[in-house]
Structure formats: structure tokens, C-alpha cells
Design a protein around this motif. Structure first.
Motif, PDB file in Angstrom:
ATOM      1  N   VAL A   1       0.805  -1.214   0.000  1.00  0.00           N
ATOM      2  CA  VAL A   1       0.000   0.000   0.000  1.00  0.00           C
ATOM      3  C   VAL A   1       0.842   1.269   0.000  1.00  0.00           C
ATOM      4  N   ARG A   2       2.081   1.170   0.452  1.00  0.00           N
ATOM      5  CA  ARG A   2       2.962   2.349   0.474  1.00  0.00           C
ATOM      6  C   ARG A   2       4.405   1.870   0.473  1.00  0.00           C
ATOM      7  N   ARG A   3       5.193   2.438  -0.368  1.00  0.00           N
ATOM      8  CA  ARG A   3       6.602   2.048  -0.482  1.00  0.00           C
ATOM      9  C   ARG A   3       7.457   2.832   0.512  1.00  0.00           C
ATOM     10  N   LEU A   4       8.183   2.108   1.329  1.00  0.00           N
ATOM     11  CA  LEU A   4       9.177   2.690   2.230  1.00  0.00           C
ATOM     12  C   LEU A   4      10.427   1.820   2.124  1.00  0.00           C
ATOM     13  N   ASN A   5      11.579   2.370   2.490  1.00  0.00           N
ATOM     14  CA  ASN A   5      12.773   1.543   2.411  1.00  0.00           C
ATOM     15  C   ASN A   5      12.763   0.494   3.525  1.00  0.00           C
ATOM     16  N   PHE A   6      13.618  -0.500   3.360  1.00  0.00           N
ATOM     17  CA  PHE A   6      13.631  -1.633   4.284  1.00  0.00           C
ATOM     18  C   PHE A   6      13.879  -1.195   5.724  1.00  0.00           C
ATOM     19  N   SER A   7      14.805  -0.260   5.938  1.00  0.00           N
ATOM     20  CA  SER A   7      15.122   0.180   7.300  1.00  0.00           C
ATOM     21  C   SER A   7      13.924   0.856   7.962  1.00  0.00           C
ATOM     22  N   ALA A   8      13.216   1.690   7.213  1.00  0.00           N
ATOM     23  CA  ALA A   8      12.030   2.355   7.760  1.00  0.00           C
ATOM     24  C   ALA A   8      10.966   1.332   8.129  1.00  0.00           C
ATOM     25  N   LEU A   9      10.743   0.375   7.244  1.00  0.00           N
ATOM     26  CA  LEU A   9       9.747  -0.664   7.522  1.00  0.00           C
ATOM     27  C   LEU A   9      10.144  -1.500   8.732  1.00  0.00           C
ATOM     28  N   SER A  10      11.416  -1.798   8.840  1.00  0.00           N
ATOM     29  CA  SER A  10      11.889  -2.586   9.972  1.00  0.00           C
ATOM     30  C   SER A  10      11.632  -1.863  11.287  1.00  0.00           C
ATOM     31  N   VAL A  11      11.919  -0.565  11.336  1.00  0.00           N
ATOM     32  CA  VAL A  11      11.670   0.218  12.547  1.00  0.00           C
ATOM     33  C   VAL A  11      10.179   0.216  12.876  1.00  0.00           C
ATOM     34  N   LEU A  12       9.344   0.449  11.888  1.00  0.00           N
ATOM     35  CA  LEU A  12       7.894   0.473  12.123  1.00  0.00           C
ATOM     36  C   LEU A  12       7.390  -0.877  12.613  1.00  0.00           C
ATOM     37  N   HIS A  13       7.849  -1.948  12.000  1.00  0.00           N
ATOM     38  CA  HIS A  13       7.413  -3.287  12.414  1.00  0.00           C
ATOM     39  C   HIS A  13       7.925  -3.632  13.811  1.00  0.00           C
ATOM     40  N   THR A  14       9.154  -3.220  14.130  1.00  0.00           N
ATOM     41  CA  THR A  14       9.690  -3.470  15.469  1.00  0.00           C
ATOM     42  C   THR A  14       8.850  -2.747  16.518  1.00  0.00           C
ATOM     43  N   LEU A  15       8.517  -1.490  16.269  1.00  0.00           N
ATOM     44  CA  LEU A  15       7.696  -0.742  17.221  1.00  0.00           C
ATOM     45  C   LEU A  15       6.295  -1.324  17.323  1.00  0.00           C
ATOM     46  N   ASP A  16       5.758  -1.828  16.221  1.00  0.00           N
ATOM     47  CA  ASP A  16       4.430  -2.434  16.256  1.00  0.00           C
ATOM     48  C   ASP A  16       4.437  -3.702  17.115  1.00  0.00           C
ATOM     49  N   ARG A  17       5.470  -4.507  16.974  1.00  0.00           N
ATOM     50  CA  ARG A  17       5.531  -5.779  17.707  1.00  0.00           C
ATOM     51  C   ARG A  17       5.969  -5.619  19.155  1.00  0.00           C
ATOM     52  N   ASN A  18       6.839  -4.632  19.435  1.00  0.00           N
ATOM     53  CA  ASN A  18       7.443  -4.529  20.760  1.00  0.00           C
ATOM     54  C   ASN A  18       6.952  -3.359  21.591  1.00  0.00           C
ATOM     55  N   GLY A  19       6.109  -2.517  21.016  1.00  0.00           N
ATOM     56  CA  GLY A  19       5.610  -1.372  21.763  1.00  0.00           C
ATOM     57  C   GLY A  19       6.642  -0.265  21.855  1.00  0.00           C
ATOM     58  N   PRO A  20       6.383   0.738  22.678  1.00  0.00           N
ATOM     59  CA  PRO A  20       7.300   1.870  22.777  1.00  0.00           C
ATOM     60  C   PRO A  20       8.704   1.421  23.193  1.00  0.00           C
ATOM     61  N   LEU A  21       9.710   1.995  22.518  1.00  0.00           N
ATOM     62  CA  LEU A  21      11.107   1.668  22.796  1.00  0.00           C
ATOM     63  C   LEU A  21      11.946   2.932  22.797  1.00  0.00           C
ATOM     64  N   ARG A  22      13.032   2.900  23.531  1.00  0.00           N
ATOM     65  CA  ARG A  22      14.034   3.949  23.451  1.00  0.00           C
ATOM     66  C   ARG A  22      14.836   3.756  22.168  1.00  0.00           C
ATOM     67  N   LEU A  23      15.455   4.822  21.722  1.00  0.00           N
ATOM     68  CA  LEU A  23      16.317   4.745  20.549  1.00  0.00           C
ATOM     69  C   LEU A  23      17.425   3.716  20.768  1.00  0.00           C
ATOM     70  N   THR A  24      17.968   3.658  21.963  1.00  0.00           N
ATOM     71  CA  THR A  24      19.044   2.696  22.240  1.00  0.00           C
ATOM     72  C   THR A  24      18.556   1.258  22.103  1.00  0.00           C
ATOM     73  N   ALA A  25      17.304   0.994  22.463  1.00  0.00           N
ATOM     74  CA  ALA A  25      16.756  -0.359  22.284  1.00  0.00           C
ATOM     75  C   ALA A  25      16.570  -0.665  20.804  1.00  0.00           C
ATOM     76  N   LEU A  26      16.170   0.328  20.030  1.00  0.00           N
ATOM     77  CA  LEU A  26      16.035   0.129  18.574  1.00  0.00           C
ATOM     78  C   LEU A  26      17.395  -0.135  17.937  1.00  0.00           C
ATOM     79  N   LEU A  27      18.431   0.505  18.445  1.00  0.00           N
ATOM     80  CA  LEU A  27      19.777   0.269  17.907  1.00  0.00           C
ATOM     81  C   LEU A  27      20.169  -1.199  18.033  1.00  0.00           C
TER      82      LEU A  27
END
Length: 143
Positions: free
Chosen positions: A26-52
Motif C-alpha cells: 500500500v505504500r513504499r518505504l525503504n527496508f530500514s524504515a519498515l523494519s523500525v515500524l514493524h519493530t515498534l508495532d511488535r514490541n511497543g514503545p522503545l528507546r532509541l538505544t533499544a532500537l539500535l
């Protein structure tokens, strides 16, 4: 029972991933952007350090990506209740909608492909779901 050909399994998974990530969406985003969005969707709110720890990006690149996703209205920063100096990143309603729409679209696209398999092939695939899930769990285990 024959030995598992891990080299072939790796190649097949790589080939499948190449096809799967390119399914129309439905919308094209690069792999890194999609990965961040999917990680936040599955794991809930995270600090930037946890995303790293989950994303394969260096801090400057991730910081820039998070700023872009925030600017696009897909994620938001809120104060971390345990540390006022830090922020928690979470999806906005638009970000959740995007992730869920992409998932629904992929389900439809993959269903069309699965429907082309023979009944025996579908049965084998169905039996693989739990094994693939277990491999994912093992990969997330820090041991």
C-alpha cells in the motif's frame, strides 16, 4: 530421514525474502524504515538505544530515520516515565495503520501464491509454520 541441507535452506529463505519484501504494498518505504515500524508495532514503545540493538543501523543513521518517520507522522516521541531525559518511540495511529495495511496486503498476495500450490505442498508449508516461528525465537535468544 535425510540430513537438512542448511546451505539450500539459507538460499531458499533468501530467495523467498527477496520475493516477499517486494510483494505489492500500500505504500513504499525503504527496508530500514519498515523494519523500525514493524519493530515498534511488535514490541511497543522503545528507546532509541533499544532500537539500535534490533536494527542494523548506526546511531546517526537511525536518529535521522526516526526523525523522518516522526516528520511523516508515522511515529512519535513521548517522555520515558522512568527517565525524564529519555524518550520512548511509538507508532502513531497512521504508523499502526500503515503496518497493518501492509500486513493485510501481504496476506492477500501470499494467499494468491499459496492457492497455486498443490494440497500436499500446502500441507508441508502448514507444518513449517511452527518450525519457522521456533527458529525466530531461537534467533532472538541472546545465547
Amino acid at each position: 530421514m535425510s540430513a537438512l541441507d542448511v546451505d539450500r535452506l539459507t538460499t531458499v529463505i533468501e530467495d523467498f525474502n527477496t520475493i516477499f519484501i517486494r510483494l505489492p504494498s500500500v505504500r513504499r518505504l525503504n527496508f530500514s524504515a519498515l523494519s523500525v515500524l514493524h519493530t515498534l508495532d511488535r514490541n511497543g514503545p522503545l528507546r532509541l538505544t533499544a532500537l539500535l540493538a534490533t536494527e542494523q543501523l548506526k546511531q546517526p543513521a537511525l536518529t535521522s530515520l526516526v526523525a523522518k518517520l516522526e516528520q511523516d507522522g508515522l511515529l512519535q516521541r513521548d517522555p520515558d516515565p522512568t527517565d525524564g531525559r529519555a524518550s520512548l518511540l511509538s507508532l502513531t495511529a497512521d504508523g499502526r495503520q500503515l503496518v497493518h495495511s501492509r500486513h493485510a496486503n501481504r496476506v492477500a498476495e501470499l494467499t494468491a501464491l499459496v492457492d497455486r500450490l498443490t494440497p500436499a505442498e500446502r500441507a508441508v508449508l502448514a507444518g513449517s509454520i511452527d518450525v519457522l516461528h521456533r527458529l525466530t525465537e531461537l534467533a532472538e535468544d541472546p545465547r
